[in-house]
Scaffold this active site. Structure first.
Site, mmCIF file in Angstrom:
data_model
loop_
_atom_site.group_PDB
_atom_site.id
_atom_site.type_symbol
_atom_site.label_atom_id
_atom_site.label_comp_id
_atom_site.label_asym_id
_atom_site.label_seq_id
_atom_site.Cartn_x
_atom_site.Cartn_y
_atom_site.Cartn_z
ATOM 1 N N CYS A 204 -27.445 -5.864 -47.206
ATOM 2 C CA CYS A 204 -27.924 -5.132 -46.033
ATOM 3 C C CYS A 204 -28.802 -6.087 -45.230
ATOM 4 C CB CYS A 204 -28.629 -3.822 -46.409
ATOM 5 S SG CYS A 204 -30.143 -3.980 -47.347
ATOM 6 N N CYS B 248 -24.840 -4.645 -42.279
ATOM 7 C CA CYS B 248 -25.319 -5.981 -41.895
ATOM 8 C C CYS B 248 -24.468 -6.576 -40.792
ATOM 9 C CB CYS B 248 -25.382 -6.921 -43.093
ATOM 10 S SG CYS B 248 -23.792 -7.288 -43.832
ATOM 11 N N CYS C 155 -22.210 -10.771 -42.347
ATOM 12 C CA CYS C 155 -21.606 -10.893 -43.666
ATOM 13 C C CYS C 155 -20.409 -11.828 -43.621
ATOM 14 C CB CYS C 155 -21.151 -9.526 -44.164
ATOM 15 S SG CYS C 155 -22.508 -8.376 -44.342
#
Length: 130
Positions: A9, A83, A87
């Site tokens: 996250c 996120c 990522c």
């Protein structure tokens, strides 16, 4: 085959830390777990620590970590929690995106339902690994 799960996250202070705590507790340590954030906070959210402690799971010593490509490379499952584009995507990994409310800045009362939803999803995830 041993499994490795990475939870990602933004701040690596709430959702991903609770998820990692649940994987460790519910798998009895059988599943390797990591968590990381694209912009890690200074410390784990105290409300998340308190909410998990209510269930007998101690995440108070966890430290937010920055997301690295290496962490993705050694994980068989990557679970993202808002996120966005931060990522890294690598082929050969199983990806899941969990839409969860961010517990940042909320009290333990508001964090409990998020915690319970994470526990439900972690239970499903672990069942799918066997």
């Amino acid at each position: 085959m041993s499994h490795s799960v990475l939870f990602v996250c933004v701040h690596n202070a709430g959702r991903s830390q609770m998820a990692a705590g649940f994987v460790t507790a519910l798998s009895g340590g059988a599943v390797e777990v990591r968590s990381a954030g694209s912009l890690p906070a200074d410390r784990v959210n105290p409300a998340a620590v308190e909410a998990m402690a209510e269930l007998g799971i101690d995440i108070s010593s966890a430290q937010p970590r920055v997301l690295t490509t290496d962490a993705v490379e050694v994980s068989s499952v990557v679970v993202t929690m808002g996120c966005g584009d931060a990522c890294p995507y690598l082929p050969g990994r199983r990806y899941e995106d969990w839409e969860l409310e961010d517990p940042a800045g909320k009290g333990v009362e508001a964090v409990r339902p998020i915690r319970d939803e994470i526990r439900r999803r972690v239970t499903e995830l672990l069942a799918s690994l066997d």
